[in-house]
Design an enzyme around this catalytic site. Structure first.
Site, short mmCIF file in Angstrom:
data_model
loop_
_atom_site.label_atom_id
_atom_site.label_comp_id
_atom_site.label_asym_id
_atom_site.label_seq_id
_atom_site.Cartn_x
_atom_site.Cartn_y
_atom_site.Cartn_z
N ASP A 84 0.79 -1.25 0.00
CA ASP A 84 0.00 0.00 0.00
C ASP A 84 0.82 1.29 0.00
OD1 ASP A 84 -1.90 -1.98 0.26
OD2 ASP A 84 -2.79 -1.23 2.11
N LYS A 95 -6.89 -5.11 -3.04
CA LYS A 95 -7.66 -5.64 -1.90
C LYS A 95 -8.58 -4.58 -1.34
CE LYS A 95 -3.91 -4.51 1.25
NZ LYS A 95 -4.62 -3.43 1.96
N CYS A 139 -1.92 -2.84 7.63
CA CYS A 139 -1.83 -3.76 6.48
C CYS A 139 -0.52 -4.56 6.46
CB CYS A 139 -2.07 -3.00 5.19
SG CYS A 139 -3.80 -2.47 5.08
C1 VGL Z 1 -4.62 0.55 5.71
C2 VGL Z 1 -6.26 1.40 7.08
C3 VGL Z 1 -7.19 1.28 6.06
C4 VGL Z 1 -3.18 0.17 5.54
C5 VGL Z 1 -5.54 0.41 4.69
O1 VGL Z 1 -2.70 0.12 4.39
O2 VGL Z 1 -2.52 -0.09 6.57
N1 VGL Z 1 -4.98 1.02 6.89
N2 VGL Z 1 -6.81 0.79 4.87
#
Ligand code: VGL
Ligand code: ZN
Length: 199
Positions: free
Chosen positions: A10, A108, A153
């Site tokens: 991410d 995802k 994540c």
């Molecule tokens: C994430 C919160 C919501 C992350 C993704 O990448 O850690 N955290 N969506």
């Protein structure tokens, strides 16, 4: 042959300063991640990829605010500001990330009714993303993780990776955390106790 892979979690605009769910110093890891990518034989990227009106968005829960916790059919869920909406600039990878050699981009969190922190299982801890099968079929038995956010994540991906039998490490210098109510210390301990190598 036993192969290893780097999983970059991410590293998207919305998790970097100026983004909708900015992680402090999120952009600082880009040069470090780029070096890891250069040194890795197999690179996989994950991309948080939410439908508009996703159930993890506080805006989908009248009367609720971001960072509050609600109970969903699959258990507790933290609510977030709208972020990483499919096709938005916030969902794009950081512009300086050198991702071209990546062999797989795993998206995802696209199902509106369920969030997915982990690259392996959605937040019900049952719905598979298919990543474990992909890695096994390609003979990859060892994974290194980096990216954002350490305590969400990255951590949930690492915990699922060891539970799925992969030799798993997290490169902490190439991660940054959100740290919500002590989540960074708690998740670091959980990873350590589960047998994730913290580098
Ligand atoms: C994430 C919160 C919501 C992350 C993704 O990448 O850690 N955290 N969506
Ligand atoms: Zn998300």
């Amino acid at each position: 042959m036993a192969e290893d892979a780097l999983i970059v979690v991410d590293l998207q605009n919305d998790f970097c300063p100026g983004g909708a769910l900015a992680v402090e110093g999120g952009d600082e890891i880009v040069p470090i991640v780029n070096r890891l990518i250069e040194d890795s034989r197999h690179v996989i990227l994950t991309q948080d990829w939410h439908s508009a009106g996703h159930s993890s968005f506080a805006s989908s829960h009248p009367g609720k605010a971001a960072f509050q916790i609600v109970t969903m059919s699959y258990g507790e869920q933290t609510l977030w500001p709208d972020h990483c909406v499919q096709g938005s600039r916030g969902a794009d990878f950081h512009p300086d990330l050198r991702w071209t050699t990546a062999e797989l981009v795993l998206r995802k969190g696209f199902r509106r009714e369920i969030d997915s922190y982990s690259a392996f299982f959605e937040n019900d801890h049952r719905t598979s993303t298919g990543l474990a099968g992909y890695l096994r079929e390609r003979g990859i038995s060892k994974v290194s993780l980096c990216g954002l956010a350490t305590d969400f994540c990255v951590a949930f991906s690492a915990l699922d990776a060891v539970a799925q039998g992969f030799s798993t490490s997290v490169v902490l210098a190439a991660c940054r955390g959100i740290d919500l109510n002590g989540s960074l210390a708690a998740m670091t301990r959980r990873m350590h106790d589960a047998g994730v190598q913290l580098i």
